[in-house]
Design an enzyme around this catalytic site. Structure first.
Site, mmCIF file in Angstrom:
data_model
loop_
_atom_site.group_PDB
_atom_site.id
_atom_site.type_symbol
_atom_site.label_atom_id
_atom_site.label_comp_id
_atom_site.label_asym_id
_atom_site.label_seq_id
_atom_site.Cartn_x
_atom_site.Cartn_y
_atom_site.Cartn_z
ATOM 1 N N LYS A 193 26.349 -71.847 35.660
ATOM 2 C CA LYS A 193 25.679 -72.609 36.703
ATOM 3 C C LYS A 193 24.752 -73.671 36.090
ATOM 4 O O LYS A 193 24.979 -74.860 36.246
ATOM 5 C CB LYS A 193 24.918 -71.676 37.639
ATOM 6 C CG LYS A 193 25.854 -70.672 38.324
ATOM 7 C CD LYS A 193 25.113 -69.717 39.209
ATOM 8 C CE LYS A 193 26.053 -68.657 39.779
ATOM 9 N NZ LYS A 193 27.112 -69.204 40.635
ATOM 10 N N ASP B 160 18.295 -61.044 38.492
ATOM 11 C CA ASP B 160 19.543 -61.789 38.297
ATOM 12 C C ASP B 160 19.225 -63.258 38.573
ATOM 13 O O ASP B 160 19.202 -63.695 39.717
ATOM 14 C CB ASP B 160 20.622 -61.271 39.246
ATOM 15 C CG ASP B 160 21.909 -62.090 39.183
ATOM 16 O OD1 ASP B 160 21.966 -63.074 38.425
ATOM 17 O OD2 ASP B 160 22.857 -61.748 39.920
ATOM 18 N N TRP C 255 25.203 -61.073 46.350
ATOM 19 C CA TRP C 255 25.081 -60.646 44.955
ATOM 20 C C TRP C 255 24.165 -59.436 44.846
ATOM 21 O O TRP C 255 24.389 -58.550 44.004
ATOM 22 C CB TRP C 255 24.617 -61.799 44.077
ATOM 23 C CG TRP C 255 25.654 -62.874 44.022
ATOM 24 C CD1 TRP C 255 25.587 -64.126 44.557
ATOM 25 C CD2 TRP C 255 26.970 -62.761 43.446
ATOM 26 N NE1 TRP C 255 26.760 -64.796 44.352
ATOM 27 C CE2 TRP C 255 27.630 -63.996 43.674
ATOM 28 C CE3 TRP C 255 27.641 -61.750 42.769
ATOM 29 C CZ2 TRP C 255 28.930 -64.240 43.229
ATOM 30 C CZ3 TRP C 255 28.948 -61.976 42.334
ATOM 31 C CH2 TRP C 255 29.573 -63.208 42.559
#
Length: 359
Positions: free
Chosen positions: A195, A171, A102
């Site tokens: 999530k 993030d 990511w």
């Protein structure tokens, strides 16, 4: 129907109590004669839902009035572009830390808008570690410093915040609400909802208000944090049902005792699973111990030829979505807030039985 234990990394498990309440309110929300999905986002009813969700989220995260909270669309990946568009100002460069897949995607996207200075990388260790902070090559002229506290795929997590003279951007898709975070250390936090918050399609952004005037002149209105803040995240029609469900999750979290209580449960769940893996002699976790994620636990079997049988047996035992990401293989158990402790106990019992039968 008997619900099974879901270890998916995202879209991830949602608390069963939340699903049951949403089911009850699905076709007739609070005796209004229609679903929350059918309401105008500007109706008094939905505005009250949105305002309560934001207030509960602020309470859970201890977010002060000097920060704007935005409920946006597009997933966390859209923020890979939104961050430089909104925070570069007159700067031409930004600092990024590379600790996994990511991070790499964020770096690649930011490169469309500015010169990216990769201050540190753990790619030489296959992203199994976090680079020591004293090795970072920070640029004092950077617009901001971006990092990914929890790399969902590799299972690496920061348990400390980098110190920099520029705004810190994170993030937090896999970290948010799993443990206590001091929001005041950050210029901007963003997180995909799928999530630890709610359904896919919603992204939460926490941005310090003094940064809202940094946007590039070319920044589209739909990507502008300032525009979103000035319109209470309703410049256009927002993801109303995801927003509503996220609000139910916030209420559920408060009923569990808040983030501090969830952190204790999450630490216990992770410790159980890591201890079993480490002492099994059959399973292995590739991440250095100090950097192991509380939320995402990757592991491999002693013989990868057994992977297919392991996954098949797990599915038959009601343990779903344990296959590791395609880029790294192996297994991965994502044990977010909504994954109960008994799910981890059931996984460990299955892993022990599988080992006994196949070692």
């Amino acid at each position: 129907m008997t619900r099974k234990f879901n270890f998916c990394a995202g879209p991830a498990a949602i608390p069963e109590a939340v699903l049951q309440r949403a089911q009850l309110e699905m076709s007739d929300w609070h005796d209004r004669g229609l679903s929350i999905m059918e309401m105008s986002h500007r109706s008094p009813e939905f505005v009250s839902v949105a305002q309560k969700a934001e207030a509960d989220f602020r309470e859970l995260m201890s977010i002060g009035d000097d920060y704007a909270v935005l409920f946006l669309q597009g997933g966390a990946s859209s923020q890979f572009a939104s961050v430089p568009l909104n925070l570069l100002g007159e700067k031409g460069t930004a600092d990024y830390v590379n600790t996994g897949q990511w991070s790499k995607k964020a770096i690649k996207e930011a490169g469309r808008f500015c010169d990216v200075n990769v201050v540190a990388s753990s790619e030489n260790t296959s992203f199994s570690t976090i680079p020591a902070f004293d090795s970072w090559q920070l640029n004092k002229e950077a617009a901001y410093l971006h990092y990914t506290p929890n790399e969902t795929i590799g299972g690496v997590e920061f348990f400390w915040e980098p110190q920099a003279d520029v705004p810190l951007v994170a993030d937090m898709s896999s970290t948010i609400l799993s443990r206590q975070i001091d929001v005041n250390k950050f210029g901007l936090i963003y997180a995909g909802a799928q999530k630890n918050i709610g359904p896919a399609g919603l992204t939460l952004v926490i941005v310090r208000k003094d940064l809202l005037d940094r946007a590039q002149a070319s920044c589209p209105a739909m990507f502008s944090y300032k525009t979103a803040a000035e319109n209470d995240s309703m410049y256009n029609t927002p993801a109303t049902y995801s927003w509503y469900l996220s609000g139910l999750v916030f209420e559920w979290l408060k009923e569990q005792g808040g983030v501090a209580a969830m952190e204790q449960v999450n630490a216990r769940k992770a410790a159980k699973l890591y201890d079993f893996i480490d002492n099994s002699g059959f399973y292995a976790n590739p991440v250095e111990r100090a950097s192991r994620s509380l939320m995402n636990v990757p592991f491999t079997l002693a013989d990868s030829a057994l992977d297919k049988a392991f996954l098949l047996g797990a599915d038959e035992s009601g343990l779903l979505n344990l296959k590791g990401h395609r880029s790294v293989g192996g297994m991965r158990a994502s044990i977010y807030n909504a994954v109960p402790e008994e799910a981890v106990d059931a996984l460990i019992a299955y892993m022990a039985d599988f080992q006994q039968r196949n070692a």
